[in-house]
Scaffold this motif. Structure first.
Motif, short mmCIF file in Angstrom:
data_model
loop_
_atom_site.label_atom_id
_atom_site.label_comp_id
_atom_site.label_asym_id
_atom_site.label_seq_id
_atom_site.Cartn_x
_atom_site.Cartn_y
_atom_site.Cartn_z
N ALA A 46 0.84 -1.21 0.00
CA ALA A 46 0.00 0.00 0.00
C ALA A 46 0.87 1.25 0.00
O ALA A 46 0.66 2.18 -0.79
N ALA A 96 2.54 1.71 -3.36
CA ALA A 96 1.58 2.17 -4.38
C ALA A 96 1.17 3.61 -4.12
O ALA A 96 1.05 4.42 -5.05
N ILE A 97 0.96 3.94 -2.87
CA ILE A 97 0.58 5.33 -2.52
C ILE A 97 1.69 6.29 -2.96
O ILE A 97 1.43 7.32 -3.58
N TRP A 153 -6.88 4.82 -6.98
CA TRP A 153 -7.32 3.79 -6.03
C TRP A 153 -7.22 2.39 -6.63
O TRP A 153 -6.76 1.46 -5.97
N ILE A 186 -3.77 1.10 -6.25
CA ILE A 186 -3.46 0.71 -4.85
C ILE A 186 -4.17 -0.60 -4.52
O ILE A 186 -3.58 -1.53 -3.95
#
Lengths: 538, 538
Positions: free
Chosen positions: A423, A426-427, A467, A470
């Motif tokens: 996460a 990816a963020i 999104w 992610i």
């Protein structure tokens, strides 16, 4: 509890009147601005659904069913999808690609039979619809090979038909919303006590079709265990299982329909197990300086046989964001309840297990009529506002969403690390800045159900794509570390790639065969659980 | 617990060395003679299985599988049926109409795959076989449209492969017998604690395939709830579900195979949930002068959330026959246990609920290491001897058998009255004299699982027919009053007529479709759960 006289939001969560506004909005936006200096936080108003220029309905109902059908654009727009972040944002953009041609509201089970008959003959896809709170694309008519698609809104089938106080069970129609169900049960002194976050805006039928999880952190975690019997209308016929407290006669017939997400039949009614309202309560919040120790304590409680009603481990980020508590490890929110006997001793033992792992009690309430503790109260208020705050943040271009899983205790540490890393990575890549939080919603002797939250800086116009990237990254991490793609949010259309890998092949073949038998025209919620199968040539 | 160096009876229950004999037999026969003056109580010895002149095996295995196969007559006779009264009596008569052609003992999962492949090609029926303790015709190769029938005895797949002490779970091969399973778990300090009456002579795979019930009267009553994941070999392929403490991803894949009784695939392995041995125990036996009051007290405890491990209500006849206690209403045997915390308060509250309904404590043991109470001890010893005594009585021409069901509390009184009347009426008609007893084996918040015993005067040579008539009468009464045809004895071949009526039609269609997909040649346990379907023409 009652939603009377309020207006449901067509584009976002819940009621229009309850949306984040005024000082709550100012404080929320102010907090984001402080964390993300320079971020564009322009507020984007939802469009007027009547001005969206929806394509005209492609199908017309037979005269006999016309009275049940609506082709009102606002009605169709409001039924076009669920309430995931990606749903809300697409609504805000006025991007309604897949809209039902008609919203059909059966007033009886026979109406359901008739609608399925018509749709089967006419090659029209049918999306069974409860409260529309799906966060996995479960109610979005994203179908192609059909003459059209209708949404079957079961909201009129909303009665508690019968209460058996001796066996503590009730026969309930599937379209009833949570608050209305409890309202009708109240005179009997009994309650289902199934309180998912969506409680106000989801229905019994939706809970059953998606194997929803509710109030209880242990024992009866999923609605499955509260079911005594089901009544299901499939295109191939209607069936009802016998009311039984337990049975060993063949594979459970109900378990095939629990979690079938409207693909095998429409659940019209169920006998549900009830209980009296709790009279004894005890709760505590326990701080931990160390997260692994907090996890170990929670595991010890899950394995103790104490069966807390609430056993919610918040990590430091979750605790800070949603209760304002600063802690390095985490906070465990514990609660016990009973309608029969005091639960103070159970709480005391659970607290002792926490202390064995370095926990310190932050607050505690015990004894008869004891209510939730301070941190727990804080958290509960925050919990109920979360979806509304999510909408407010979506409007200012933030990426705010949740995902959840379950795994065995031996795998949790690696899964948690991998998911967090995936996460965060990816963020960083797609958003720049953001945080990931974790709490346990449910715990079992053999493992927890971790629930993650993501709050990240988005770019208006790209937040769905951000999104989705992610989500794909964390889903891969979950799959790689032996978690389930969903503990209680269901599969829908959005979890399909990971569900398909998780599901054993013989069971996939079995499910496909059942689908072909009970829904030979393939009209029921096509694309959910199984690939869409175009209807046979007429 | 260990069965080493004992010899399994080919015709009756358990071990030859443990059969009723000597003073125990004399006392038993003496009691019957006193109750039934004039009854012919001649003892009938079982025939020598080697002298039964079984038909030669109709099929030959391929060379590659020959080493796994036995055509020894005694072996075939011993695998010809389960251990119901009607099985034992037919064995005593040397009446072995349906005998497997071969007993096949796979040593690996690949062997299972290979055997299914061969049988599919050769049109040979396959009866999966665990401990052979079926009481519903579940392992009897009563098939017609096949080239032959083999019994797939999984006894060699008997290892605990892996223990995950953190999550308290173990990966176990399906063919392990109860005592051997517990023996292998012992070093870990963990236990499955699944103790059906057949514990010594039944296997994990058998428990799973038949949804067996075990030790716990509440909560984890059926083995279903102890399953984390299953591995299943079907003719269409092998699958394994992910190890998960809980999941909401589609309908449960495991629940389709739990209760499938060997008709959809062969369960070869499972991850099972374990727990530590209990360290705290408390128990009591409570007498009631009035049976309805005893039932009400038991219901109150079932609905209290106290979760007793044992909550066995014996009616007056059951209490007298199996514990020697004279009482007008019944005796409730209660026990609580925990590995984590004292359970005295739970027992005290349960006893208080009994007193509210007129119960009087007969004996009580509480506190750490408290053992079962006097009456409970009595009952437990009797419980373990019951099947052996049943055999001894069958040999002297008595009709002795049990049947069981579950229903909601609101229906219990009428069901109990109707079943009792139907049994007494049938006994009068076909036997002349006899008694029916009732106990609860398991209790749920919404209803009990009553277990009935029949002891009646038979006529040697007719006792199977006599029992079949009684069984049909009570099964009709159960069906008419909303009970299940089986709470934990499974369906097999003998419960089919009532199961077919109980099963909702859409689920029957679904199950038929699954069978056709996973077992296209229809070779797996034909006639169980579904009608036998002859294999397609070669």
């Amino acid at each position: 509890m009652t939603t009377k006289s309020k207006t449901r939001s067509w584009w976002g969560w819940g009621n229009v009147e309850d949306a984040v506004a005024g000082p709550e909005r100012a404080a929320l936006v102010g907090r984001v601005a402080a964390l993300l200096p320079g971020q564009d936080l322009t507020d984007h108003e939802p469009p007027d659904p009547a001005a969206l220029d929806l394509p005209p309905a492609r199908v017309r109902p037979p005269t006999s069913l016309a009275g049940l059908c609506s082709d009102d654009p606002a009605d169709r727009a409001a039924h076009a999808r669920g309430k995931a972040f990606r749903d809300v944002v697409r609504n805000l953009h006025g991007d309604l690609r897949h809209v039902p041609d008609l919203v059909v509201r059966p007033a009886s089970e026979q109406d359901v039979v008739d609608v399925l008959d018509w749709c089967g003959r006419a090659g029209v896809a049918v999306v069974p619809y409860g409260g529309g709170s799906s966060v996995v694309g479960g109610v979005e008519p994203r179908v192609t090979g059909f003459a059209g698609a209708v949404t079957l809104d079961l909201g009129r089938l909303d009665r508690v038909v019968e209460v058996d106080a001796t066996s503590r069970a009730a026969r309930v129609r599937a379209g009833v919303l949570g608050p209305h169900l409890e309202e009708q049960l109240r005179p009997s002194g009994l309650t289902l006590r199934h309180f998912p976050q969506s409680f106000e805006f989801s229905t019994l039928g939706g809970w059953l079709a998606t194997r929803a999880s509710g109030h209880y952190a242990t024992l009866t975690t999923h609605i499955d265990d509260l079911v005594e019997s089901l009544r299901v209308v499939s295109p191939a016929g209607t069936g009802e299982s016998r009311r039984l407290p337990g049975s060993g006669a063949g594979p459970s017939p109900d378990r095939l329909f629990l979690g079938s997400e409207g693909t095998l039949g429409v659940i019209t009614e169920a006998w549900m197990r009830l209980r009296p309202r709790p009279r004894h309560r005890a709760g505590a919040s326990v701080r931990f300086a160390d997260y692994p120790a907090a996890v170990a304590a929670t595991g010890a409680i899950a394995q103790s046989g104490l069966h807390p009603a609430n056993c919610r481990l918040l990590d430091a980020a979750e605790a800070f964001l949603n209760t304002g508590v600063g802690v390095t490890g985490g906070v465990l929110v514990l609660a016990f309840e009973s309608a029969d006997h005091p639960v103070d001793a159970a709480l005391a033992r659970a607290v002792e297990l926490c202390r064995d792992h370095g926990g310190e009690v932050a607050d505690e309430t015990a004894g008869r009529d004891g209510r939730a503790s301070g941190i727990a109260d804080e958290w509960r208020s925050s919990f109920l506002r979360m979806p509304y705050q999510r909408d407010a943040l979506a409007r200012i271009g933030m990426v705010v969403e949740t995902f959840e899983t379950a795994c065995t205790w031996d795998r949790f540490e690696a899964l948690h690390a991998a998911v967090t890393e995936a996460a965060q990575d990816a963020i960083r890549r797609v958003c720049g800045a953001g945080v990931i939080t974790c709490r346990f919603t449910h715990v079992y002797p053999d493992g927890p159900a971790p629930y993650f939250g993501v709050y990240a800086a988005g770019r208006w116009g790209s937040t769905v794509a951000q999104w989705d990237e992610i989500k794909a990254a964390v889903s891969e991490a979950i799959a790689a570390h032996g978690g389930t793609i969903t503990h209680h949010h269901a599969v829908g259309r959005d979890h399909r790639p990971w569900y398909d890998r998780q599901r054993p092949d013989p069971f996939a073949a079995a499910l496909t065969a059942v689908k072909a038998t009970l829904d030979p025209a393939g009209i029921l919620n096509p694309g959910v659980l199984l690939p869409e199968r175009p209807p046979p040539a007429p």
